[in-house]
Design a protein around this motif. Structure first.
Motif, short mmCIF file in Angstrom:
data_model
loop_
_atom_site.label_atom_id
_atom_site.label_comp_id
_atom_site.label_asym_id
_atom_site.label_seq_id
_atom_site.Cartn_x
_atom_site.Cartn_y
_atom_site.Cartn_z
N SER A 12 -1.36 2.97 76.16
CA SER A 12 -1.11 2.30 77.43
C SER A 12 -1.85 2.99 78.56
CB SER A 12 0.38 2.18 77.73
OG SER A 12 0.97 3.45 77.83
N ASP A 35 -2.52 14.37 80.59
CA ASP A 35 -1.60 14.44 79.45
C ASP A 35 -1.04 15.85 79.35
OD1 ASP A 35 -1.27 12.31 76.83
OD2 ASP A 35 -0.40 14.33 76.66
N ARG A 36 0.24 15.94 78.96
CA ARG A 36 0.84 17.27 78.80
C ARG A 36 0.23 18.00 77.61
NH1 ARG A 36 4.80 17.28 74.81
NH2 ARG A 36 5.53 19.27 75.60
N LEU A 43 0.43 8.56 70.58
CA LEU A 43 0.93 8.34 69.21
C LEU A 43 -0.16 7.86 68.25
CD1 LEU A 43 4.39 6.70 69.99
CD2 LEU A 43 4.01 8.88 68.82
N ALA A 79 3.34 16.18 84.04
CA ALA A 79 3.90 15.67 85.31
C ALA A 79 5.42 15.83 85.29
CB ALA A 79 3.53 14.21 85.49
N TRP A 357 5.24 1.93 76.63
CA TRP A 357 6.61 2.04 76.10
C TRP A 357 7.62 2.48 77.16
CZ3 TRP A 357 7.13 4.24 70.43
CH2 TRP A 357 6.71 3.24 69.54
N ILE A 366 0.10 -1.38 68.81
CA ILE A 366 -0.77 -0.71 69.79
C ILE A 366 -1.37 -1.73 70.76
CG2 ILE A 366 -2.96 0.55 70.01
CD1 ILE A 366 -2.15 1.97 67.33
#
Ligand SMILES: Cc1cc2nc3c(=O)[nH]c(=O)nc-3n(C[C@H](O)[C@H](O)[C@H](O)COP(=O)(O)OP(=O)(O)OC[C@H]3O[C@@H](n4cnc5c(N)ncnc54)[C@H](O)[C@@H]3O)c2cc1C
Length: 449
Positions: A12, A35-36, A43, A79, A357, A366
């Protein structure tokens, strides 16, 4: 320049970035995909099963977006932390789109759920996918019988990985520790259990059918149990996807017995009521038999069955987790929104959006995330005039570094990929995933700053 932060580099997030740079209404959009993790793709990298190479190859499509000249990947940045609270993101970017997914597992809510030997499917998937937060190689596979609770596609994935021989996983990127444990597996039986009938199971036919084509495992079903499903004898009235599922299961019920190694027992009309222990570990799952209640659901019968299991994987759904500083609906496990605009106290929050999601819950494939992201981007673009009037602080990456963060940029990710290829070569395998934070950040090296 119109600056957008997309938080999350799963499908997404990447589809959001793509929609932003493909549109022409707001020409000079720059997108940072945060992204962390130091690795992109969410995924698709850390959920899609390693033996599903065709779906995994979607990473190539996502990659072209992250390599777009107006998109930058910014990994290793989480974040909603004290270093990067949600309000700070709004100071740095004109708009922030949260695409943080819904990767926490739902609970069964039965006694014994947390016994040693009982895990969520999420934990098992994270382990064989080399997620750096996964527990390292803690799955005891020197056992006889496993129970997978749930009949969705993730349940099918984990049952299939348990039933496959390690040799079949050798050509995949499954981490070496997982491959070693899987090659020592003594499992003979994998029970996959649902509380309703086959016509109500959530798996897709392609994934279901694949269980019957494993080289060293056979599927077993009990025709009497299947017959409890009112649509089993005559599935012709069912929607196509469900009818095909029933047809596949009927085919197994009438197939001649096979002597192939492991057995995958598909069980229906059983709902878990307790996990039973022996010597402090799970030894069996107690199920109550169910029957259709005539209203599309099932009801308990008061009759019970214990299924032996030294390993239990619970696969009863996913749910989102809150990002601190962002509104959250705990009942739905999603962020409240209208057309992708985050709602704070019922009103659209200026500059904050959601997609994927965390916006609509853990449903769909997806590709479903693409129209979802487009809807959100349409809302964002409609607001862009007002958003662009807001002053944003200096270069976001400089500010992140000043806050003590050490972002992994695209060259860092490419260095991780190269290190995984080298690791595979040293093991006589194709690319093999690095499974721990230190290894990933070490491999990212200079690309980290
Ligand atoms: C086990 C499993 C197998 C699946 N297999 C298939 C399949 O074979 N085929 C198919 O079509 N679909 C499959 N799906 C569904 C598919 O993966 C999802 O539709 C899709 O990944 C959802 O995309 P997303 O971007 O919303 O979330 P995700 O893919 O979960 O991406 C979310 C990203 O956000 C990051 N993130 C989270 N919180 C923060 C934060 N605070 N700060 C920064 N970053 C953050 C995460 O690290 C992650 O990278 C599968 C799902 C699961 C769970």
């Amino acid at each position: 320049m119109f600056r957008v932060a997309v938080v999350g580099s799963g499908p997404s997030g990447v589809y959001t970035a793509q929609a932003l740079v493909q549109q022409t209404a707001v020409p000079d959009v720059r997108v940072h995909v945060l992204d962390r993790l130091p690795c992109p793709y969410g995924l698709v990298r850390y959920g899609v099963a390693p033996d599903h190479e065709k779906i995994k190859s979607l990473q190539g499509t996502l990659r072209t977006v992250l390599e777009h000249e107006r998109v930058a990947f910014v990994g290793n940045v989480e974040a909603g932390t004290p270093e990067l609270p949600a309000r700070r993101l709004l100071e740095l970017y004109h708009a922030v789109v949260y695409c943080t997914g819904a990767a926490a597992d739902r609970r069964l809510g039965v006694p014994g759920e947390d016994l040693p030997g009982s895990f969520s499917a999420t934990e098992f998937v994270s382990w064989y996918s080399a997620h750096p937060d996964a527990a390292p190689d803690g799955f005891a596979l020197g056992v006889r019988s496993a129970v997978v609770i749930g009949v969705g596609n993730v349940a099918v994935d984990v049952a299939r990985i348990l039933a496959r021989g390690a040799a079949e996983l050798l050509p995949t990127d499954v981490p070496q520790g997982a491959l070693d444990l899987l090659s020592g597996s003594t499992l003979r039986e994998v029970h996959m259990v649902g509380r309703r009938g086959p016509s109500q199971a959530k798996f897709t036919t392609k994934e279901l059918r694949e269980l019957g084509s494993l080289p060293d495992a056979r599927v077993s079903v009990d025709p009497a149990e299947l017959a409890l499903d009112p649509a089993y004898e005559d599935p012709s009235e069912l929607p196509t996807a469900l009818r095909r599922n029933v047809e596949v299961v009927r085919g197994w019920a009438s197939a001649p017995p096979s002597a192939r190694g492991r057995v995958i027992r598909l069980r229906f009309h059983l709902r878990p009521v307790e996990l039973l222990a022996e010597a402090g570990r799970v030894a069996a799952v107690r199920f109550e038999r169910t029957v259709p209640d005539g209203a599309g659901g099932v009801r308990g019968t008061g009759s019970y069955e214990d299924i032996e299991a030294q390993l239990v994987l619970r696969s009863v759904g996913y749910r989102g987790t809150p990002v601190p500083g962002l509104p959250f609906d705990p009942a739905r496990g999603t962020v409240p929104h209208a057309g992708g605009r985050v709602l704070r106290d019922g009103r659209p929050s200026h500059g904050e959006y959601v997609a994927g999601w965390i916006k609509r819950g853990p449903t769909g494939v997806i590709g479903t995330n693409r129209p979802c992201a487009k809807e959100t981007v349409a809302s964002l673009l409609a607001d862009a005039g007002a958003l662009a009037r807001r002053e944003v602080a200096g270069e976001p990456l400089d500010v992140l570094r000043q806050s003590g963060l050490r972002p992994v940029q695209w060259p860092g990710w490419l260095a991780i990929e190269a290190a995984e290829t080298a690791l595979g070569a040293s093991l006589g395998r194709r690319s093999v995933k690095i499974a721990d934070w230190a290894g990933l950040l070490d491999a990212a090296g200079d690309g980290r700053v």
